[in-house]
Design a protein around this motif. Structure first.
Motif, PDB file in Angstrom:
ATOM      1  N   PRO A  80      36.464  32.341  28.146  1.00 41.29           N
ATOM      2  CA  PRO A  80      36.522  33.780  27.989  1.00 41.29           C
ATOM      3  C   PRO A  80      36.987  34.415  28.701  1.00 41.29           C
ATOM      4  O   PRO A  80      37.586  34.433  29.777  1.00 41.29           O
ATOM      5  N   LEU A  81      37.856  35.706  27.981  1.00 41.31           N
ATOM      6  CA  LEU A  81      38.564  37.080  28.867  1.00 41.31           C
ATOM      7  C   LEU A  81      37.717  37.283  30.067  1.00 41.31           C
ATOM      8  O   LEU A  81      36.576  37.007  30.403  1.00 41.31           O
ATOM      9  N   SER A  82      38.116  37.295  31.040  1.00 45.58           N
ATOM     10  CA  SER A  82      37.446  37.710  32.367  1.00 45.58           C
ATOM     11  C   SER A  82      37.926  38.942  33.409  1.00 45.58           C
ATOM     12  O   SER A  82      39.458  38.835  33.444  1.00 45.58           O
ATOM     13  N   PRO A  83      36.844  39.679  33.453  1.00 45.53           N
ATOM     14  CA  PRO A  83      37.561  40.820  34.105  1.00 45.53           C
ATOM     15  C   PRO A  83      38.459  40.829  35.552  1.00 45.53           C
ATOM     16  O   PRO A  83      37.607  39.500  36.328  1.00 45.53           O
ATOM     17  N   SER A  84      39.625  41.738  35.668  1.00 39.44           N
ATOM     18  CA  SER A  84      40.220  41.066  36.826  1.00 39.44           C
ATOM     19  C   SER A  84      39.582  41.222  37.709  1.00 39.44           C
ATOM     20  O   SER A  84      39.701  39.657  38.707  1.00 39.44           O
ATOM     21  N   ILE A  85      38.376  42.206  38.793  1.00 42.68           N
ATOM     22  CA  ILE A  85      37.623  42.115  39.641  1.00 42.68           C
ATOM     23  C   ILE A  85      36.396  41.240  39.473  1.00 42.68           C
ATOM     24  O   ILE A  85      36.731  40.744  40.681  1.00 42.68           O
ATOM     25  N   SER A  86      36.120  40.235  38.719  1.00 39.47           N
ATOM     26  CA  SER A  86      35.130  39.291  38.865  1.00 39.47           C
ATOM     27  C   SER A  86      35.931  38.038  38.910  1.00 39.47           C
ATOM     28  O   SER A  86      35.570  37.303  40.192  1.00 39.47           O
ATOM     29  N   ALA A  87      37.590  37.748  38.064  1.00 42.14           N
ATOM     30  CA  ALA A  87      38.435  36.853  38.901  1.00 42.14           C
ATOM     31  C   ALA A  87      38.557  36.531  40.477  1.00 42.14           C
ATOM     32  O   ALA A  87      38.562  35.958  40.821  1.00 42.14           O
ATOM     33  N   PHE A  88      38.537  37.778  40.432  1.00 39.58           N
ATOM     34  CA  PHE A  88      39.306  37.868  41.726  1.00 39.58           C
ATOM     35  C   PHE A  88      38.774  38.109  42.647  1.00 39.58           C
ATOM     36  O   PHE A  88      38.531  37.654  43.689  1.00 39.58           O
ATOM     37  N   THR A  89      37.357  38.818  42.615  1.00 36.75           N
ATOM     38  CA  THR A  89      35.800  37.630  43.714  1.00 36.75           C
ATOM     39  C   THR A  89      35.800  37.058  44.071  1.00 36.75           C
ATOM     40  O   THR A  89      35.039  36.153  44.635  1.00 36.75           O
ATOM     41  N   THR A  90      35.720  35.965  42.254  1.00 32.94           N
ATOM     42  CA  THR A  90      35.416  34.598  42.114  1.00 32.94           C
ATOM     43  C   THR A  90      36.150  33.444  43.906  1.00 32.94           C
ATOM     44  O   THR A  90      36.413  32.874  43.867  1.00 32.94           O
TER      45      THR A  90
END
Length: 571
Positions: free
Chosen positions: A262-272
């Motif tokens: 699924p598309l990932s919001p950049s803030i969520s991906a960066f937090t990961t």
């Protein structure tokens, strides 16, 4: 749930508000590496506002760089890989959609202020507010609530109020008022409601709102007057951002038919990625990640058992118009006088044409000064949660820097200095730079292909800058503030003296280590490192940065001193 996969080539894209960056990852000598990168303006060179053009163009440029066909005849990525064409996996992190518009409802101004702070954890902005405990009749309250609700047209409503041991009745009465005005919402789809107040009111709130709206419960964001909790709110805002913003992107059949996750919001991906680095290297004091992008400035703090985020959607490198009210905030960081009109021209130019780059060192110093103030302004919403997580000195093990604003400054040392000054970093801290902007794309791939993420992070994404050694406190300027005995990993030994008010660089190449024995003058402290006989540091493209300007940082009266700092950081 995304099934974890291994093997195969990867196309991963960061779909930003200014630039769209595409990256090709594949195996080389048994390890995953970055093969090539391509980028394009997200909305193209016209005013069509079609982000699909930027996505396709960035991948087309990647094709030209590699000589490898990645797009089919209709501009759709070829999956799976076959005969050195196409790729096996395709993922996207995205940040160009606008933030969620959130209407805040609170029992009091204290509740509303807690709610304002809480929504700063994600891509969200305030769209109206309602405070219940005002001295007025019930009918006047309902009228005021209806006006706030219908005039602001929010995407969602956040209800806050009541500590965990308070009387829930006022909160229930406020929700009862909302249930009366909610059916009058004029929009095509009525906004969902997040309840983040006193948990004792949940059953009554569910009875009132569940029949008429999508209702979500999260932990009380203000369980006591001394504590704020936003972890579960972060997850709900993430889910609603996917539902209300990213779902619009799925209208492109291009996206629907080809994505491997699924598309990932950049803030969520960066937090990961920030949390992953904290866990991977066992960094007990924690990691700070800063993504200074075109539309958002994102700050993430992570420790092994906790994390926090802070976002400014109104303050970024390309949205720095707030500085026009006080140009002195910028000029104070410059080594020479400058016409305030030049400052205004640069700020407006970046807002209209974000891809422009400085052509002289004077222009570069001006953009670095703007970056300092943008980061400092953005940090205003991160200070409280960061200091609650890391302590008042904000001493962490690692700081990760990424984003177009940082990557666009060609002198890495100047970009690093801007971050150090804005956050007032102290202690002993590893500094790493993601100049290409790989962190968010890798975060979108993390659960699908962790092997590729680990290997590309280690070898290609993160550039070690070096180690910052920055004591807190102050000492008389010009006096010897620190003496350091430096033992390099190849057996060499060096003694260094640094005066108060100065920055000194000791070269130490990437991959190399050194041991420091440090003696500080009275009034300075390295916190827990003060008690250690030896401090271990790692090298980078800059090396060891001894920053003896003190904390809090005081700007010098003489501009020549600022020029000296910049000369020292020209790496």
């Amino acid at each position: 749930m995304v099934e974890r996969l291994v093997g195969g080539s990867v196309l991963t894209v960061d779909w930003g508000s200014v630039r769209t960056k595409a990256f090709l990852l594949d195996r080389a000598d048994g390890n995953y590496r970055l093969v090539a990168a391509g980028w394009a303006p997200t909305f193209g060179q016209t005013f069509e506002r079609d982000p699909l053009k930027g996505l396709q163009e960035s991948i087309s440029r990647l094709e030209k760089a590699t000589g490898r066909r990645l797009l089919g005849a209709e501009g759709i990525p070829l999956l799976p890989e076959r005969e050195l064409e196409g790729v096996d996996f395709f993922t996207i992190s995205v940040s160009f959609p606008p933030p969620l518009k959130v209407m805040l409802m609170g029992l009091s101004d204290i509740s509303l202020e807690a709610a304002r702070k809480a929504i700063n954890c994600y891509y969200a902005k305030e769209a109206g507010s309602f405070s219940f405990l005002a001295e007025e009749s019930r009918s006047a309250r309902i009228e005021r609530l209806l006006r706030a609700f219908t005039e602001n047209m929010p995407d969602l409503i956040l209800i806050a109020g009541g500590t965990e041991w308070s009387n829930p009745e006022p909160l229930i009465e406020m929700v009862r008022m909302l249930s009366l005005v909610y059916p009058l919402y004029p929009g095509p789809s009525r906004p969902p409601v997040i309840f983040a107040g006193n948990s004792a009111a949940r059953s009554a709130v569910e009875e009132l709102l569940a029949p008429i709206t999508q209702l979500r419960f999260v932990d009380n964001i203000l369980p006591s007057l001394e504590e704020q909790v936003v972890g579960s709110l972060f997850r709900e805002l993430e889910e609603l951002y996917r539902q209300l913003r990213l779902s619009e992107i799925y209208d492109f059949s291009y996206i629907r038919s080809t994505l491997s996750a699924p598309l990932s919001p950049s803030i969520s991906a960066f937090t990961t990625i920030v949390r992953y680095l904290c866990s991977l290297y066992g960094l007990e004091r924690g990691v700070i990640g800063i993504d200074a992008g075109g539309a958002y400035t994102v700050m993430v703090g992570a420790k092994p058992d906790n994390f926090c985020t802070a976002v400014r959607s109104d303050v970024s490198f390309n949205r720095a118009e707030f500085l026009l009210r006080d140009p002195a905030r910028i000029t104070r960081w410059l080594p020479q006088d400058i016409d305030p009109e030049k400052v205004a021209e640069t700020i407006l130019e970046k807002s209209l044409r974000p891809e422009t780059i400085p052509t002289t060192k004077e222009e570069l110093a001006l953009e670095a000064a703007i970056l300092r103030e943008v980061l400092q302004e953005a940090f205003s919403v991160a200070q409280e949660p960061f200091r609650a997580l890391f302590g008042p000195e904000l001493a962490v093990d690692m700081v990760v820097l990424t984003g177009g604003a940082i990557g666009s400054i060609p002198l890495t040392g100047w970009a690093i200095l801007a971050v150090v000054d804005a956050l007032q970093l102290s202690g002993v801290t590893m500094l790493v730079l993601d100049r290409l902007g790989l962190c968010s794309p890798l975060g979108s791939l993390a659960y699908l292909h962790p092997e590729a993420v680990f290997e590309v992070l280690e070898r290609d994404a993160l550039m070690p800058v070096g180690t910052l050694v920055a004591p807190a406190g102050s000492a008389p300027e010009g006096t010897i503030a620190m003496r350091a005995g430096i033992t390099f990993d190849d057996g060499r030994y060096l003694e260094a003296e640094v005066k108060a008010g100065d920055i000194e660089i000791i070269p130490l190449a990437p991959g190399r280590k050194a041991s420091l024995k440090i003696s500080l003058s009275r009034g300075l402290s390295l916190g827990e490192f003060q008690k250690k006989d030896v401090v271990e540091v790692r090298g980078g493209i800059t090396g060891i940065i001894f920053d003896l300007r003190g904390r809090p940082l005081k700007l010098p009266a003489r501009r020549e001193k600022i020029q000296k700092w910049l000369w020292g950081m020209e790496t």
